[in-house]
Design a protein around this motif. Structure first.
Motif, PDB file in Angstrom:
ATOM      1  N   GLU A  53       2.247  -2.506  -0.370  1.00  0.00           N
ATOM      2  CA  GLU A  53       2.148  -3.397   0.777  1.00  0.00           C
ATOM      3  C   GLU A  53       2.672  -2.724   2.043  1.00  0.00           C
ATOM      4  O   GLU A  53       3.813  -2.277   2.115  1.00  0.00           O
ATOM      5  CB  GLU A  53       2.945  -4.678   0.529  1.00  0.00           C
ATOM      6  N   GLY A  54       1.791  -2.607   3.040  1.00  0.00           N
ATOM      7  CA  GLY A  54       2.208  -2.082   4.335  1.00  0.00           C
ATOM      8  C   GLY A  54       2.234  -0.582   4.464  1.00  0.00           C
ATOM      9  O   GLY A  54       2.745  -0.067   5.461  1.00  0.00           O
ATOM     10  N   ALA A  55       1.683   0.162   3.499  1.00  0.00           N
ATOM     11  CA  ALA A  55       1.723   1.622   3.571  1.00  0.00           C
ATOM     12  C   ALA A  55       0.406   2.220   3.101  1.00  0.00           C
ATOM     13  O   ALA A  55      -0.220   1.724   2.170  1.00  0.00           O
ATOM     14  CB  ALA A  55       2.875   2.176   2.733  1.00  0.00           C
ATOM     15  N   VAL A  56      -0.004   3.307   3.746  1.00  0.00           N
ATOM     16  CA  VAL A  56      -1.240   3.978   3.378  1.00  0.00           C
ATOM     17  C   VAL A  56      -1.092   5.476   3.601  1.00  0.00           C
ATOM     18  O   VAL A  56      -0.375   5.920   4.510  1.00  0.00           O
ATOM     19  CB  VAL A  56      -2.430   3.434   4.214  1.00  0.00           C
ATOM     20  N   LEU A  57      -1.718   6.266   2.753  1.00  0.00           N
ATOM     21  CA  LEU A  57      -1.773   7.713   2.902  1.00  0.00           C
ATOM     22  C   LEU A  57      -3.177   8.098   3.342  1.00  0.00           C
ATOM     23  O   LEU A  57      -4.163   7.654   2.753  1.00  0.00           O
ATOM     24  CB  LEU A  57      -1.408   8.412   1.596  1.00  0.00           C
TER      25      LEU A  57
END
Length: 251
Positions: free
Chosen positions: A214-218
């Motif tokens: 939740e709330g993070a992406v690479l």
């Protein structure tokens, strides 16, 4: 003109014996630099805030260069808190990082906290050689507990082998462009961070884009870099997300 002007400079070079020397380690006023115990080939430096700030009207600058064969890790002793000052106008905090081919820099400062009533503009520019390695973390916290944030503008630019792979800007707080707190940007969260990792092997085997929770992406960047972007409710949760992302890249 009011406000404090201060510059800190670091230069890391290979010492010819398998380690890293620091021929330039200079701090001014609120920007004090301390060398700490390193590990193996790596030299370590802490940035110590000798005064409060940045305050309104201050101009801070940090310059760091890592040459071929040198390995350097830089952290800070405590969070940086942007505060309102007696001098009107925005404060500026500029960071310039240069990592030559064959050099390695790990740049892990503590959070930047935008206190109520402050006005700060941060600009970080990084130049990385084609065969260099970089880990860079940036974290911004909007307001202290129970406090509305000040105005914060942040720009991060990364170039690898002379090619711009990242150039992003974020404005938050009073007077910032509308929508900064909406679902398309922060979505009500008060901590935002980026992790940029540059490694030559990523150019040969690009990392796939993926959600990290939740709330993070690479997201892979052009060439040999990846970007992790994250938002969280507070600084503790943000740090945990970024630490886990970095551990996953090291696995």
């Amino acid at each position: 003109m009011g406000g404090v002007r201060a510059t800190a400079r670091i230069r890391a070079t290979a010492d010819g014996r398998g380690g890293t020397s620091l021929p330039v380690l200079e701090g001014e006023g609120p920007l004090a630099l301390r060398r700490t115990r390193g590990s193996g080939r790596e030299a370590r430096v802490m940035l110590v805030g000798a005064m409060s700030g940045p305050l309104g009207g201050d101009r801070f600058r940090v310059e760091c260069g890592v040459e071929d064969g040198a390995r350097l890790r830089v952290g800070s002793a405590a969070a940086t808190i942007a505060l309102p000052g007696q001098v009107k106008g925005e404060a500026r905090y500029d960071v310039r990082l240069d990592v030559a081919d064959g050099g390695e820099l790990v740049w892990l400062p503590e959070q930047l906290i935008s206190a109520g009533g402050s006005d700060l503009r941060v600009a970080t520019r990084v130049d990385v050689g084609a065969g260099a390695r970089l880990v860079l973390r940036e974290e911004q916290v909007l307001g202290r507990v129970g406090e509305q944030p000040g105005r914060l503008g942040s720009r991060l630019t990364v170039r690898v082998a002379g090619r711009t792979v990242l150039d992003q800007e974020l404005g938050c707080g009073p007077g910032a462009p509308g929508g900064w707190d909406g679902p398309a940007v922060l979505g009500g969260y008060r901590a935002v961070g980026q992790l940029v990792v540059v490694r030559p092997e990523f150019g040969k085997e690009p990392m796939p884009a993926r959600v990290l929770g939740e709330g993070a992406v690479l997201a892979p960047l052009a060439g040999s870099a990846v970007l992790v972007s994250a938002v969280a409710e507070d600084a503790l949760r943000l740090r945990r997300v970024l630490d886990e992302a970095l551990a996953g890249l090291d696995a």
